[in-house]
Design an enzyme around this catalytic site. Structure first.
Site, PDB file in Angstrom:
ATOM      1  N   GLY A  88     -18.369 -10.253 -34.749  1.00  0.00           N
ATOM      2  CA  GLY A  88     -16.930 -10.418 -34.813  1.00  0.00           C
ATOM      3  C   GLY A  88     -16.306 -10.469 -33.431  1.00  0.00           C
ATOM      4  O   GLY A  88     -15.312 -11.173 -33.207  1.00  0.00           O
TER       5      GLY A  88
ATOM      6  N   GLU B 182     -32.267 -13.175 -14.919  1.00  0.00           N
ATOM      7  CA  GLU B 182     -32.423 -14.623 -14.767  1.00  0.00           C
ATOM      8  C   GLU B 182     -32.308 -15.324 -16.120  1.00  0.00           C
ATOM      9  O   GLU B 182     -31.723 -16.408 -16.230  1.00  0.00           O
ATOM     10  CB  GLU B 182     -33.763 -14.941 -14.109  1.00  0.00           C
ATOM     11  CG  GLU B 182     -33.930 -16.419 -13.789  1.00  0.00           C
ATOM     12  CD  GLU B 182     -35.202 -16.729 -13.012  1.00  0.00           C
ATOM     13  OE1 GLU B 182     -35.521 -17.914 -12.879  1.00  0.00           O
ATOM     14  OE2 GLU B 182     -35.877 -15.778 -12.546  1.00  0.00           O
TER      15      GLU B 182
ATOM     16  N   ALA C  23     -23.784  -0.741 -46.544  1.00  0.00           N
ATOM     17  CA  ALA C  23     -23.815   0.589 -47.162  1.00  0.00           C
ATOM     18  C   ALA C  23     -22.442   0.984 -47.680  1.00  0.00           C
ATOM     19  O   ALA C  23     -22.310   1.541 -48.781  1.00  0.00           O
ATOM     20  CB  ALA C  23     -24.315   1.622 -46.152  1.00  0.00           C
TER      21      ALA C  23
ATOM     22  N   TYR D 180     -12.383  -2.740 -41.106  1.00  0.00           N
ATOM     23  CA  TYR D 180     -11.931  -3.156 -39.773  1.00  0.00           C
ATOM     24  C   TYR D 180     -12.920  -2.647 -38.724  1.00  0.00           C
ATOM     25  O   TYR D 180     -12.560  -2.043 -37.742  1.00  0.00           O
ATOM     26  CB  TYR D 180     -10.524  -2.612 -39.511  1.00  0.00           C
ATOM     27  CG  TYR D 180      -9.715  -3.449 -38.542  1.00  0.00           C
ATOM     28  CD1 TYR D 180      -9.206  -4.686 -38.928  1.00  0.00           C
ATOM     29  CD2 TYR D 180      -9.472  -3.009 -37.251  1.00  0.00           C
ATOM     30  CE1 TYR D 180      -8.477  -5.455 -38.047  1.00  0.00           C
ATOM     31  CE2 TYR D 180      -8.736  -3.778 -36.350  1.00  0.00           C
ATOM     32  CZ  TYR D 180      -8.238  -4.998 -36.765  1.00  0.00           C
ATOM     33  OH  TYR D 180      -7.496  -5.780 -35.882  1.00  0.00           O
TER      34      TYR D 180
ATOM     35  N   HIS E  62     -21.729 -11.909 -45.666  1.00  0.00           N
ATOM     36  CA  HIS E  62     -23.157 -11.590 -45.695  1.00  0.00           C
ATOM     37  C   HIS E  62     -23.566 -11.606 -47.171  1.00  0.00           C
ATOM     38  O   HIS E  62     -22.847 -11.092 -48.022  1.00  0.00           O
ATOM     39  CB  HIS E  62     -23.369 -10.208 -45.082  1.00  0.00           C
ATOM     40  CG  HIS E  62     -24.804  -9.833 -44.836  1.00  0.00           C
ATOM     41  ND1 HIS E  62     -25.812 -10.760 -44.679  1.00  0.00           N
ATOM     42  CD2 HIS E  62     -25.401  -8.619 -44.707  1.00  0.00           C
ATOM     43  CE1 HIS E  62     -26.946 -10.143 -44.446  1.00  0.00           C
ATOM     44  NE2 HIS E  62     -26.733  -8.839 -44.471  1.00  0.00           N
TER      45      HIS E  62
END
Length: 348
Positions: A153, A248, A101, A38, A124
Site C-alpha cells: 500500500g 549495487e 487473520a 487501515y 487478496h
C-alpha cells in the site's frame, strides 16, 4: 479491454485509456466505498480513492494506532471515520482490507451488513479461496470482487503521488448485480492501478503466496544473506560485502532491468560480468527451481495458508513477529546496510 501479447501468450488487460478516471467516477457516483482496515493496503487505496474524487469512508477499531493514523490522514470521526460495523452499514461497497487473520476474526460481525446488492471487495484471494479454513462464505445476493495491487500500500500511494500507477490484477468471484465487472474496473482505476490484468481468486492467492515467499521477499533475503556470508567468511569487510551484495543491486542494477529488461541490464555491464552472469544463471536456476516447486505445492495444498492462520491467530503473534523482525534488523548485514544508506549522497 485490450488483448496484449506477453511473450507469445495473449492476455486481456484494461488500461486507463480504455476505462478513464471520469468513467470510473461515473460508474461509482452513487456508491459509498467503506474501507475496512487501515493497516497495510487500507491507507494507500483509501487516500488514492479520496484524491480521485470518490465517496470514501473508513471502518476501523477505535482507540488504536491505526485509528489515530486515519485521523492524522484527514479522516474525520463521525463523518468519514467510523467503527467497523457502522462503516459496513453505511457502505455499498465494502473493501475488506484487514489482514487475513483479522478478516477471519471480524467476519461474523461484518456478515450481517452484507445486504442484497452490495459489493464485497478483496485485495487478496486468501479468505475466499481457503473458505473451508477461514469461514468466509459471502451471501449469494452480493457481488464478490477483487483488485490486487502488485505491491505494498505504501508503494501504491507513493507511485500515485508521483503520477505513476502500480499494476493490479482483478477478479470476479460472484456477480449478483450484473454490474460486478464495471464496479471492479472502476475501483481498480480509482485506487491508482497502472493497468489491470485478469485473474481469479485462486490464481491470485497461489501466485501471491508463492511470490512473497519466493523472489519478492523470502528467497531474495535468503540469497542475499548466503552471498554476504560467503564474502565475509573469505575476509571481505562488511561494507564491501554489503555493497557487492545489496547496494549495487538496488541502487544501480535493478533500475536498469526495471527500465528495459535483464538483457538491457546485462548490456550495460562489463563483458566479464556478462560472461559470468550467463554462465552462472543456469546453476542457480537448477538449484532453486526444486525449492520453488516445493513452495508452490505447499501453497496449493493449503498448508501455507494453515500455517499463516495458526501463527497469526495467536494472541502474542505481533510480539513474536517483532522479535523475528528485530533479529533480521539487527543482523550484521542489515546493520551494515543502515550505515551504507546514511552515506548515500542524498543523505549528506
Amino acid at each position: 479491454m485490450a488483448k496484449m501479447n506477453f511473450g507469445g501468450v495473449t492476455e486481456n488487460v484494461i488500461t486507463r485509456e480504455e476505462f478513464p478516471l471520469e468513467k470510473a467516477r461515473e460508474t461509482l457516483k452513487n456508491e459509498t466505498i467503506a474501507v475496512i482496515g487501515y493497516g497495510v493496503q487500507g491507507p494507500g487505496q483509501a487516500l488514492n480513492l479520496r484524491d480521485n474524487g470518490f465517496n470514501v469512508i473508513i471502518g476501523q477499531r477505535k482507540g488504536g494506532k491505526t485509528w489515530d493514523k486515519a485521523v492524522a490522514d484527514g479522516w474525520v470521526p463521525g463523518e468519514t471515520l467510523f467503527e467497523i460495523e457502522e462503516a459496513a452499514s453505511r457502505g455499498t461497497i465494502i473493501q475488506y482490507l484487514l489482514s487475513d487473520a483479522a478478516q477471519i476474526e471480524i467476519w461474523p460481525k461484518l456478515r450481517p451488513y452484507l445486504t442484497k446488492g452490495k459489493a464485497l471487495y478483496f485485495s487478496h484471494g486468501f479468505g475466499i479461496t481457503f473458505s473451508d479454513r477461514t469461514g468466509i462464505i459471502p451471501p449469494a445476493d452480493i457481488d464478490v470482487i477483487l483488485v490486487a495491487p502488485k505491491g505494498s500500500g505504501t508503494s501504491l500511494r507513493r507511485m500515485f503521488l508521483e503520477g505513476r500507477g502500480l499494476n493490479s490484477s482483478y477478479a470476479i468471484y460472484q456477480d449478483a448485480t450484473g454490474n460486478a465487472k464495471d464496479r471492479t474496473i472502476a475501483l481498480g482505476i480509482g485506487v491508482g492501478s497502472g493497468y489491470l490484468f485478469e485473474t481469479d481468486f485462486k490464481r491470485e492467492v497461489y501466485s501471491d503466496l508463492t511470490g512473497e515467499r519466493g523472489t519478492l521477499m523470502g528467497a531474495i533475503q535468503g540469497i542475499l544473506l548466503a552471498q554476504y556470508e560467503v564474502l565475509r567468511e573469505n575476509g571481505h569487510t562488511p561494507s564491501e560485502a554489503f555493497n557487492e551484495t545489496v547496494e549495487e543491486l538496488t541502487q544501480s542494477l535493478m533500475p536498469l532491468f526495471a527500465e528495459k529488461g535483464m538483457d538491457w541490464m546485462y548490456a550495460n555491464c562489463s563483458t566479464t560480468a556478462q560472461r559470468g552472469a550467463l554462465d552462472w544463471m543456469t546453476p542457480f536456476h537448477d538449484a532453486t527451481k526444486p525449492v520453488f516447486a516445493k513452495l508452490y505445492a505447499e501453497v496449493a495444498s493449503g498448508n501455507e495458508a494453515q500455517r499463516s492462520i495458526d501463527s497469526n491467530s495467536q494472541p502474542d503473534y505481533r510480539e513474536k513477529l517483532e522479535e523475528e523482525l528485530k533479529a533480521l534488523r539487527e543482523s550484521e548485514m542489515w546493520r551494515t546496510g543502515a550505515v551504507v544508506r546514511k552515506l548515500r549522497p542524498e543523505n549528506n
